[in-house]
Structure formats: C-alpha cells, structure tokens
Design a protein around this motif. Structure first.
Motif, PDB file in Angstrom:
ATOM      1  N   LEU A  15       0.866  -1.178   0.000  1.00  0.00           N
ATOM      2  CA  LEU A  15       0.000   0.000   0.000  1.00  0.00           C
ATOM      3  C   LEU A  15       0.905   1.230   0.000  1.00  0.00           C
ATOM      4  CD1 LEU A  15      -2.681   1.531   0.272  1.00  0.00           C
ATOM      5  CD2 LEU A  15      -2.518   1.202   2.771  1.00  0.00           C
ATOM      6  N   THR A  43      -1.096  -1.016  -4.366  1.00  0.00           N
ATOM      7  CA  THR A  43      -2.343  -0.255  -4.275  1.00  0.00           C
ATOM      8  C   THR A  43      -1.978   1.146  -3.786  1.00  0.00           C
ATOM      9  OG1 THR A  43      -3.624  -2.236  -3.747  1.00  0.00           O
ATOM     10  CG2 THR A  43      -4.605  -0.106  -3.173  1.00  0.00           C
ATOM     11  N   ALA A  45      -2.908   5.054  -2.395  1.00  0.00           N
ATOM     12  CA  ALA A  45      -3.867   5.919  -1.700  1.00  0.00           C
ATOM     13  C   ALA A  45      -3.313   7.330  -1.670  1.00  0.00           C
ATOM     14  CB  ALA A  45      -4.101   5.402  -0.279  1.00  0.00           C
ATOM     15  N   GLU A  50      -7.925   7.605   2.962  1.00  0.00           N
ATOM     16  CA  GLU A  50      -8.113   6.621   1.900  1.00  0.00           C
ATOM     17  C   GLU A  50      -7.313   5.344   2.222  1.00  0.00           C
ATOM     18  OE1 GLU A  50      -7.278   6.192  -2.918  1.00  0.00           O
ATOM     19  OE2 GLU A  50      -7.264   8.188  -1.965  1.00  0.00           O
ATOM     20  N   THR A  53      -9.107   3.245   4.806  1.00  0.00           N
ATOM     21  CA  THR A  53     -10.211   2.518   4.181  1.00  0.00           C
ATOM     22  C   THR A  53      -9.691   1.283   3.442  1.00  0.00           C
ATOM     23  OG1 THR A  53     -11.483   4.557   3.903  1.00  0.00           O
ATOM     24  CG2 THR A  53     -12.111   2.674   2.535  1.00  0.00           C
ATOM     25  N   THR A  54      -8.574   1.442   2.748  1.00  0.00           N
ATOM     26  CA  THR A  54      -7.975   0.311   2.022  1.00  0.00           C
ATOM     27  C   THR A  54      -7.587  -0.810   2.982  1.00  0.00           C
ATOM     28  OG1 THR A  54      -7.120   1.801   0.315  1.00  0.00           O
ATOM     29  CG2 THR A  54      -6.091  -0.375   0.492  1.00  0.00           C
ATOM     30  N   GLU A  57     -10.411  -2.939   3.849  1.00  0.00           N
ATOM     31  CA  GLU A  57     -11.021  -3.701   2.767  1.00  0.00           C
ATOM     32  C   GLU A  57     -10.151  -4.813   2.209  1.00  0.00           C
ATOM     33  OE1 GLU A  57     -11.947  -0.680  -0.055  1.00  0.00           O
ATOM     34  OE2 GLU A  57     -13.790  -0.042   0.983  1.00  0.00           O
ATOM     35  N   THR A 239     -14.784  -7.968   3.659  1.00  0.00           N
ATOM     36  CA  THR A 239     -14.084  -7.551   2.436  1.00  0.00           C
ATOM     37  C   THR A 239     -13.995  -8.671   1.414  1.00  0.00           C
ATOM     38  OG1 THR A 239     -11.927  -8.156   3.368  1.00  0.00           O
ATOM     39  CG2 THR A 239     -12.717  -5.906   3.756  1.00  0.00           C
TER      40      THR A 239
END
Length: 531
Positions: A15, A43, A45, A50, A53-54, A57, A239
């Motif tokens: 992330l 991924t 953000a 944000e 939230t990731t 999920e 998720t």
C-alpha cells in the motif's frame, strides 16, 4: 507441517500512501514492471483516510508512506497502524524528512526510513527493503504459528491423559486450548441435524453462539465446511465478495472464521470452529486450518467413543435387568418346583419323578450358565486385575473340576495380568469341556505359544500368548467358529454355554481366542494379546 498459501506468499502486497499522483504512479510502475526479482502488487492511496479505508477492505503486507501530506501526516498514520498491528511492515519514503523526523519514526516503530532521490536505483533499494521486511514478518508469523500448533498439540495431549474428565469437560478444554493458543475469542463445536446446526459446546462471548442453541445451517459459515467436507477459513468476511452479503455475516457478525468438519463413523457429524468479530491476517487464518483440522479429528474420536460408551451402558443396563429377571423371577419358581418334588416323592414313588428332577436340574444349570455368560462378558475393571500364575490356576482346577483319570499337565509356567476369578472360570470351562467331550481319559496340556511367536509379540507390544490343548477327539474345522456360540454343544448333558463363557472372558480382558487342532488331533485353544 504448516499449510502455506503459496499463491499469496509469492506476491508482496504493498500500500503506497502519497498525495503526489506522479510519485505514486512512478513507484507502482517500477515495482510492478521494472523490478524482476520479486512480484509486487501495489495499491495507491492519496491520503491517510483513503489508506485506512484500504486497510479495512484488503490484506496488505507492507505500507510505504510519505511523511508530509495534507491533514494527517505519515508519522500519525504510523502510530495509528501500530495501535492495531505492532508488526506490520511500515516504511517512511519521503524527501521532507529530517533527523528529528527519523528519530520520531523509529520511536513510533517504523520498519525502515528512506529518503527519496532522483534516480531509478532508489526503487530497487526500496523493493529490496520491502521484500526483506515482508519475508521477516512472514517468518515471524510462521514461527508463531508453529509455537501455537505445538502448544495446541501439547494441551490436547494433557487432555487425553486426564482420564477423569467427563465428555463435556473434554470438549470445553479443547475449545479453551484453541481460543487461548490460536488467539480466537470464540470457539464452538456443532452437530448438524438436517437444516439446523446445534451448538454442543461454546466458549467466548457471543449473543447467538451459545451452548444448546440451534442456528439455521444456511446462516452459518459451517454450511460450506459441512457441504465440502473440508476445512474452511475466512480472514475478513466483510471484504470478501463471497461473504460480504452472506447470511452468515449478517446473522453472526463474525468477520473471521476457521472451521473443520468433525467425522464420526465415516459421516459428517458437525464442525469444530474458532471465530472473531474482528478480521485477521489471511495467512495466519489459513495456517490455522491444519491445527483446527487436527483438533476436529480428535473431537470426532471422542464423540465416537462417547456414543459407544453410552450404547454400551444401555446394553449393560438391559443385561443387568435381564440377569435380575433370570436370577429372581425364574429361579424362585424353580426352587419351589424342586421343593415340591421332594414332598411328592414322600407321598409316592415314581420313575417319572426322577425325569422331572433331572429336567429341573438341567434348568438350574442353564440359569447358572446364562447368568455367568452375562456377567463374564463385561469388561474387566482395572482394579480387579492382578498377576495370576499358571501354577495356581492348575492347582485350582485340579481341586474344582472332576477330571477322573484325565491329566492336567503344565508345560510352561507363565503369569497373566487378569481378573483371578474370571481366569479360573476360563480354565475350569476349558478343562471340563475337554473331559466331558471325550469317551476316554485325556491329557490336557497348558503352556505358552512357541518362542518365535512369543518373542516377536513381547518385542513389539509386551504381550504374549498361551494355549490349552488336549488329545481328545477334537473339533471339526467347519464347527470351530460355531462352538463359541451360546447353546452349541455335542454333549446331551451340557448347556452349550461353556465355550461361550470362555470367549466372553477372553474378550473382557482384551484377549483374542482361536480354536485349532492340537498335534495329536485334539482341540487346541490359543489365546493372544495377553499381558
């Protein structure tokens, strides 16, 4: 051996948190396309909100975060991550840092700290550090899982050795072992009945998962475990597309679940499950499948044994009821009839009275043998076991059994760990059987099975075998199984229960008995698995 999901372990899920879209795209391109040594899935953000939230999920292996961003900065985000996961690899990747920032980051628990530079080589360095950090964390998780599994097996071994625990106490202990060592707050054991799932035992605080509760199978994670007949793991149902809209999540609010089927007598009986209302790392949950499967196998064995013991108790209760009827309700009228015969004999003398008296004596013998058969078949209590020497057995039989001119010969001296009275009864019946089924005097030999057989048995499991044989007429091969059945006899004066009692006594001790032909054509009874 630990179960490892190789498809997930081969990918490093990163992330990247950075408000600069160009930097985010560049890092993603370098990691996913330009770095050949590892496989990365990035991924991106644009803010801490944000990113949080990731994290809710999806599963992330490593966080790479800029320091200076609008709103919440990278250090504050690091502290929030550490509050929920002290070990998650977290790297600050920034060009706005300083020695003070680095010091604060280290104090907050940062995994690594890198300054951005202008060249592409920085992404190779970053890739290496991400890979090293994730591999170290995965190694830590594997070691933790191994310790947990070892602790579970050790706890299970303790439960097995605590023979005074009741069935319900054993189930409760297994659930507590699982919840304590694997870290799940909720554990439960179920039994499936059609479309309903009955909870036999439960630990932990949950409003619907309670002992004796019944749930619709459709509204549980256990449905898939039962239908597929294989362990299932859910790290975060919220998720997971398969579970996000499921009745299981809606009804139980459990986000994490690992369960394995309980097999009893070859059929699905129910499930052993551990769960949490919070998500867990997917690798950890999947690794727990094997441990839970092992526990479920033991639970299945315990349930099978418990059902067997319950059925055995019901049979013993019926047997005791039967022996009570035989002993009281039949013997009393028989005693009255025998007493009346003596009175009638004083009033008149008739040969018919002798026939009636013989019939009554035979009825009494059948009643006695029936009671003996019923009682001797019950498993020997360990408190009744003692070392019994063969010499004392032979001396007892010489005193009790009318052998006439027949001879009892002890070939080998041995000691059997047994119930003395039942062992005496076994030898009495065998010797009486040999004498009564021969028109001529017989020689009855008692000894241990041959040296090669005996030494092999002793070397492997500490047991041995003995035999009782005679030189009488023997038993035809086609009748050697049926002679152990109640009522089977060729002696018109016998009841046919003698050898049945012998077999029941042997089985009550855990021995095996086999009828063969002796070397001189007589009957040879061999007993094995004797201690």
């Amino acid at each position: 051996m630990l179960y490892v999901n190789r498809s997930l372990m081969s990918v490093f899920r990163v992330l990247h948190v950075d408000d600069d879209e160009a930097i985010g795209d560049l890092l993603e391109t370098y990691l996913e396309e330009s770095v050949d040594r590892e496989e990365f899935a990035v991924t991106t953000a644009r803010s801490v909100g944000e990113a949080e939230t990731t994290l809710e999920e999806m599963e992330i292996d490593c966080i790479v975060c800029d320091y200076q961003m609008p709103g919440t900065d990278g250090l504050e985000f690091l502290r929030r991550v550490r509050d929920r996961d002290p070990n998650k690899p977290f790297m600050l990747f920034t060009n706005k840092g300083s020695a003070d920032v680095a010091s604060e980051a280290i104090e907050a628990g940062v995994t690594d700290y890198l300054r951005k530079s202008g060249g592409p080589e920085q992404y190779e360095v970053l890739a290496n550090r991400i890979a090293n950090a994730v591999e170290q964390e995965r190694g830590r998780l594997a070691r933790t899982q191994l310790r947990e599994s070892t602790a579970v097996i050790s706890g299970l071994y303790d439960v097995i050795n605590e023979t005074d625990l009741s069935f319900a106490q054993k189930l409760d202990r297994v659930l507590k072992i699982g919840t304590n060592e694997l870290g799940y707050p909720i554990g439960y054991i179920t039994h499936v009945e059609g479309d309903s799932l009955e909870i036999l035992a439960a630990v932990g605080d949950h409003e619907t998962i309670q002992e004796d509760a019944a749930l619709p199978l459709e509204a549980t994670y256990c449905k898939h475990t039962i239908v597929d007949e294989t362990p299932h793991a859910v790290s975060d149902a919220m998720t997971d597309d398969k579970w996000a809209d499921s009745k299981a999540l809606a009804e139980t609010r459990l986000r994490c679940y690992v369960g394995a089927p309980i097999i009893v007598d070859g059929e699905i009986y129910g499930t052993l499950c551990f769960a949490s209302m919070d998500p867990r790392d997917s690798t950890t949950v999947e690794d727990d499948e094997l441990t839970v499967k092992t526990l479920a196998q033991w639970v299945g064995y315990e349930i099978d044994r418990h059902e067997y013991e319950r059925e055995l108790k019901r049979q013993i209760d019926r047997l005791e009821e039967f022996t009570g009827v035989v002993s009281h309700d039949l013997r009393n009228p028989l005693n009255i009839a025998q007493g009346r015969i003596d009175i009638v004999r004083e009033e008149c003398d008739s040969e018919s009275l002798d026939a009636v008296n013989r019939a009554l004596d035979r009825m009494e013998a059948i009643i006695e043998d029936t009671l003996t058969l019923a009682r001797q078949g019950q498993t020997v209590d360990g408190t009744d076991m003692e070392p019994v020497g063969s010499q004392s057995v032979v001396e007892h039989c010489r005193e009790i059994v009318a052998t006439g001119d027949s001879e009892i010969r002890l070939v080998d001296d041995f000691t059997a760990h047994s119930d003395r009275n039942r062992l005496y009864q076994l030898f009495e019946n065998l010797i009486r059987n040999a004498v009564e089924h021969s028109d001529q005097p017989v020689t009855i030999r008692i000894g241990t099975l041959d040296v090669m057989f005996t030494s092999t048995r002793v070397e492997s499991d500490g047991t041995f075998g003995f035999y009782v044989e005679d030189d009488g007429p023997g038993v035809p091969e086609e009748k050697r199984e049926s002679v152990f059945e109640p009522g089977e006899t060729t002696n018109p004066q016998g009841t046919g229960f003698g050898l049945s009692i012998v077999k029941r006594i042997a089985e009550a001790h855990g021995w095996e008995v086999d009828l063969k032909e002796s070397f001189d054509g007589g009957a040879r009874f061999e007993f094995t698995n004797v201690r």
